[in-house]
Design a protein around this motif. Structure first.
Motif, PDB file in Angstrom:
ATOM      1  N   ILE A 113      -2.698  61.762  27.781  1.00 19.89           N
ATOM      2  CA  ILE A 113      -1.472  60.879  27.541  1.00 19.89           C
ATOM      3  C   ILE A 113      -1.182  60.586  26.167  1.00 19.89           C
ATOM      4  CG2 ILE A 113      -0.482  58.781  28.411  1.00 19.89           C
ATOM      5  CD1 ILE A 113      -1.262  60.793  30.826  1.00 19.89           C
ATOM      6  N   LEU A 114       0.105  60.754  25.782  1.00 15.24           N
ATOM      7  CA  LEU A 114       0.477  60.320  24.493  1.00 15.24           C
ATOM      8  C   LEU A 114       1.123  59.047  24.469  1.00 15.24           C
ATOM      9  CD1 LEU A 114       2.228  63.666  23.222  1.00 15.24           C
ATOM     10  CD2 LEU A 114       0.501  62.572  22.237  1.00 15.24           C
ATOM     11  N   GLY A 115       1.903  58.615  25.580  1.00 20.74           N
ATOM     12  CA  GLY A 115       2.513  57.299  25.732  1.00 20.74           C
ATOM     13  C   GLY A 115       3.827  57.036  24.967  1.00 20.74           C
ATOM     14  N   PHE A 116       4.653  58.009  24.890  1.00 23.24           N
ATOM     15  CA  PHE A 116       5.950  58.225  24.606  1.00 23.24           C
ATOM     16  C   PHE A 116       6.867  59.126  25.266  1.00 23.24           C
ATOM     17  CE2 PHE A 116       4.541  61.091  21.102  1.00 23.24           C
ATOM     18  CZ  PHE A 116       5.423  61.835  20.749  1.00 23.24           C
ATOM     19  N   SER A 117       8.270  58.974  25.252  1.00 24.77           N
ATOM     20  CA  SER A 117       8.954  59.920  25.641  1.00 24.77           C
ATOM     21  C   SER A 117      10.189  60.391  24.689  1.00 24.77           C
ATOM     22  CB  SER A 117       9.808  59.591  26.625  1.00 24.77           C
ATOM     23  OG  SER A 117       9.191  59.204  27.777  1.00 24.77           O
TER      24      SER A 117
ATOM     25  N   GLU B  94      -0.515  59.841  13.176  1.00 29.04           N
ATOM     26  CA  GLU B  94      -1.527  60.590  14.045  1.00 29.04           C
ATOM     27  C   GLU B  94      -2.002  59.820  15.380  1.00 29.04           C
ATOM     28  OE1 GLU B  94      -6.043  61.742  13.240  1.00 29.04           O
ATOM     29  OE2 GLU B  94      -4.897  62.793  11.738  1.00 29.04           O
ATOM     30  N   ILE B  95      -1.737  60.598  16.497  1.00 32.91           N
ATOM     31  CA  ILE B  95      -1.892  60.267  17.671  1.00 32.91           C
ATOM     32  C   ILE B  95      -3.128  60.700  18.497  1.00 32.91           C
ATOM     33  CG2 ILE B  95      -0.689  59.418  19.971  1.00 32.91           C
ATOM     34  CD1 ILE B  95       2.184  59.885  18.460  1.00 32.91           C
ATOM     35  N   GLN B  96      -4.063  59.830  18.818  1.00 37.73           N
ATOM     36  CA  GLN B  96      -5.200  60.407  19.429  1.00 37.73           C
ATOM     37  C   GLN B  96      -4.684  60.262  21.108  1.00 37.73           C
ATOM     38  OE1 GLN B  96      -8.373  61.203  18.229  1.00 37.73           O
ATOM     39  NE2 GLN B  96      -8.843  62.058  20.497  1.00 37.73           N
TER      40      GLN B  96
ATOM     41  N   LYS C 195      26.438  61.018  15.863  1.00 33.05           N
ATOM     42  CA  LYS C 195      26.668  61.897  17.071  1.00 33.05           C
ATOM     43  C   LYS C 195      26.514  63.394  16.818  1.00 33.05           C
ATOM     44  CE  LYS C 195      26.432  58.064  19.240  1.00 33.05           C
ATOM     45  NZ  LYS C 195      25.183  57.684  19.647  1.00 33.05           N
ATOM     46  N   THR C 196      26.207  63.959  15.649  1.00 35.92           N
ATOM     47  CA  THR C 196      26.138  65.440  15.742  1.00 35.92           C
ATOM     48  C   THR C 196      24.428  65.913  15.571  1.00 35.92           C
ATOM     49  OG1 THR C 196      26.227  65.514  13.326  1.00 35.92           O
ATOM     50  CG2 THR C 196      28.285  65.424  14.510  1.00 35.92           C
ATOM     51  N   ASP C 197      23.816  64.887  15.327  1.00 33.10           N
ATOM     52  CA  ASP C 197      22.352  65.252  15.147  1.00 33.10           C
ATOM     53  C   ASP C 197      21.892  65.641  16.364  1.00 33.10           C
ATOM     54  OD1 ASP C 197      19.583  65.523  14.284  1.00 33.10           O
ATOM     55  OD2 ASP C 197      19.644  63.545  13.371  1.00 33.10           O
ATOM     56  N   LYS C 198      21.280  66.831  16.568  1.00 35.63           N
ATOM     57  CA  LYS C 198      20.460  67.525  17.507  1.00 35.63           C
ATOM     58  C   LYS C 198      18.825  67.274  17.537  1.00 35.63           C
ATOM     59  CE  LYS C 198      24.276  70.311  19.141  1.00 35.63           C
ATOM     60  NZ  LYS C 198      24.454  71.618  19.891  1.00 35.63           N
ATOM     61  N   GLY C 199      18.853  66.398  16.481  1.00 34.44           N
ATOM     62  CA  GLY C 199      17.083  66.183  16.164  1.00 34.44           C
ATOM     63  C   GLY C 199      16.264  65.876  17.569  1.00 34.44           C
ATOM     64  N   ILE C 200      14.924  65.781  17.494  1.00 37.20           N
ATOM     65  CA  ILE C 200      14.019  65.084  18.702  1.00 37.20           C
ATOM     66  C   ILE C 200      13.643  63.597  18.159  1.00 37.20           C
ATOM     67  CG2 ILE C 200      11.858  65.467  19.612  1.00 37.20           C
ATOM     68  CD1 ILE C 200      13.752  67.824  20.453  1.00 37.20           C
ATOM     69  N   TYR C 201      14.073  62.769  19.281  1.00 36.68           N
ATOM     70  CA  TYR C 201      13.787  61.417  18.887  1.00 36.68           C
ATOM     71  C   TYR C 201      12.893  60.592  19.688  1.00 36.68           C
ATOM     72  CZ  TYR C 201      17.660  61.357  15.294  1.00 36.68           C
ATOM     73  OH  TYR C 201      18.391  61.676  14.307  1.00 36.68           O
ATOM     74  N   VAL C 202      12.340  59.847  19.443  1.00 38.47           N
ATOM     75  CA  VAL C 202      11.498  59.100  20.326  1.00 38.47           C
ATOM     76  C   VAL C 202      12.381  58.035  21.293  1.00 38.47           C
ATOM     77  CG1 VAL C 202       9.612  57.301  20.606  1.00 38.47           C
ATOM     78  CG2 VAL C 202       9.391  59.418  18.693  1.00 38.47           C
ATOM     79  N   THR C 203      12.395  58.130  22.341  1.00 37.69           N
ATOM     80  CA  THR C 203      13.232  57.424  23.100  1.00 37.69           C
ATOM     81  C   THR C 203      12.459  56.052  23.901  1.00 37.69           C
ATOM     82  OG1 THR C 203      13.158  58.964  25.143  1.00 37.69           O
ATOM     83  CG2 THR C 203      14.837  59.087  23.558  1.00 37.69           C
ATOM     84  N   ARG C 204      11.350  56.198  24.139  1.00 42.35           N
ATOM     85  CA  ARG C 204      10.588  55.167  24.656  1.00 42.35           C
ATOM     86  C   ARG C 204       9.037  55.222  24.455  1.00 42.35           C
ATOM     87  NH1 ARG C 204       7.090  54.761  28.821  1.00 42.35           N
ATOM     88  NH2 ARG C 204       7.186  56.859  29.396  1.00 42.35           N
ATOM     89  N   ILE C 205       8.505  53.867  24.303  1.00 37.11           N
ATOM     90  CA  ILE C 205       6.919  53.825  23.847  1.00 37.11           C
ATOM     91  C   ILE C 205       6.343  53.090  24.851  1.00 37.11           C
ATOM     92  CG2 ILE C 205       5.593  52.901  22.144  1.00 37.11           C
ATOM     93  CD1 ILE C 205       6.733  54.910  20.593  1.00 37.11           C
ATOM     94  N   SER C 206       5.217  53.559  25.481  1.00 35.79           N
ATOM     95  CA  SER C 206       4.641  52.891  26.465  1.00 35.79           C
ATOM     96  C   SER C 206       3.719  51.596  25.871  1.00 35.79           C
ATOM     97  CB  SER C 206       3.497  53.577  27.076  1.00 35.79           C
ATOM     98  OG  SER C 206       4.208  54.747  27.781  1.00 35.79           O
ATOM     99  N   PRO C 207       3.947  50.458  26.138  1.00 37.75           N
ATOM    100  CA  PRO C 207       3.151  49.126  25.368  1.00 37.75           C
ATOM    101  C   PRO C 207       1.712  49.460  25.367  1.00 37.75           C
ATOM    102  CG  PRO C 207       5.167  48.439  26.601  1.00 37.75           C
ATOM    103  CD  PRO C 207       4.737  49.724  26.945  1.00 37.75           C
ATOM    104  N   GLY C 208       1.027  49.485  24.384  1.00 44.67           N
ATOM    105  CA  GLY C 208      -0.512  49.509  24.252  1.00 44.67           C
ATOM    106  C   GLY C 208      -0.896  51.058  24.415  1.00 44.67           C
ATOM    107  N   GLY C 209      -0.101  51.920  24.564  1.00 44.97           N
ATOM    108  CA  GLY C 209      -0.344  53.371  24.550  1.00 44.97           C
ATOM    109  C   GLY C 209      -0.804  53.778  23.245  1.00 44.97           C
ATOM    110  N   PRO C 210      -1.356  55.290  23.485  1.00 47.37           N
ATOM    111  CA  PRO C 210      -1.639  55.811  22.147  1.00 47.37           C
ATOM    112  C   PRO C 210      -0.686  55.681  21.048  1.00 47.37           C
ATOM    113  CG  PRO C 210      -2.365  57.054  24.082  1.00 47.37           C
ATOM    114  CD  PRO C 210      -1.510  55.849  24.666  1.00 47.37           C
ATOM    115  N   ALA C 211       0.588  56.208  21.355  1.00 48.43           N
ATOM    116  CA  ALA C 211       1.709  56.190  20.415  1.00 48.43           C
ATOM    117  C   ALA C 211       2.031  54.697  19.746  1.00 48.43           C
ATOM    118  CB  ALA C 211       3.066  56.573  21.274  1.00 48.43           C
ATOM    119  N   ASP C 212       1.968  53.774  20.616  1.00 49.62           N
ATOM    120  CA  ASP C 212       2.135  52.477  20.184  1.00 49.62           C
ATOM    121  C   ASP C 212       1.108  51.955  19.213  1.00 49.62           C
ATOM    122  OD1 ASP C 212       3.200  49.896  20.005  1.00 49.62           O
ATOM    123  OD2 ASP C 212       2.234  49.023  21.797  1.00 49.62           O
ATOM    124  N   VAL C 213      -0.319  52.268  19.516  1.00 52.61           N
ATOM    125  CA  VAL C 213      -1.424  51.903  18.814  1.00 52.61           C
ATOM    126  C   VAL C 213      -1.203  52.873  17.450  1.00 52.61           C
ATOM    127  CG1 VAL C 213      -4.087  52.395  18.512  1.00 52.61           C
ATOM    128  CG2 VAL C 213      -3.094  51.582  20.475  1.00 52.61           C
ATOM    129  N   ALA C 214      -0.760  53.973  17.542  1.00 56.33           N
ATOM    130  CA  ALA C 214      -0.442  54.813  16.055  1.00 56.33           C
ATOM    131  C   ALA C 214       0.683  54.300  15.199  1.00 56.33           C
ATOM    132  CB  ALA C 214      -0.234  56.127  16.465  1.00 56.33           C
TER     133      ALA C 214
END
Length: 127
Positions: free
Chosen positions: A28-32, A17-19, A50-69
């Protein structure tokens, strides 16, 4: 985690859960993210086969909401607030994540380390 299109997927998942952080009129979520059914899965560094077309987290902003979660780079997003994310375009995924009316985003994710932990626990239980 590999899969065959049209077949059921078995995955070890975790709820996160991301606040969202409010900055002016932006939330702001803090991730890409990367991936989607309209993207080339061969360009996805987190797709094992290399066939998986899923959605992946590619970047996390340090100290941001996603990082905290405790969201991590390489996590595969399976659901956003109950919406299935396994067969969506990149833009559809982005829109689900950035809805302005939602202060909280509830994700269902899978990550390689979760699957490995469960495999090891099952192996030790069967030994």
């Amino acid at each position: 985690m590999s899969f065959v299109p049209g077949q059921p997927v078995t995955a070890v998942v975790q709820r996160i859960e991301i606040q969202k952080l409010r900055q002016g009129d932006k939330l702001i979520l803090g991730f890409s993210i990367g991936g989607g059914i309209d993207q080339d899965p061969g360009q996805n560094p987190f797709s094992e086969d290399k066939t998986d077309k899923g959605i992946y987290v590619t970047r996390i902003s340090p100290g941001g909401p996603a990082d905290v979660a405790n969201l991590r780079m390489g996590d595969k997003i399976m659901q956003v607030n109950g919406w299935d994310m396994t067969m969506v375009t990149h833009d559809q995924a982005r829109k689900k994540l950035t809805k302005q009316k939602e202060d909280v985003v509830r994700l269902l994710i899978t990550r390689k380390s979760l699957e490995e932990t469960v495999r090891l626990q099952l192996k030790s239980m069967l030994s």
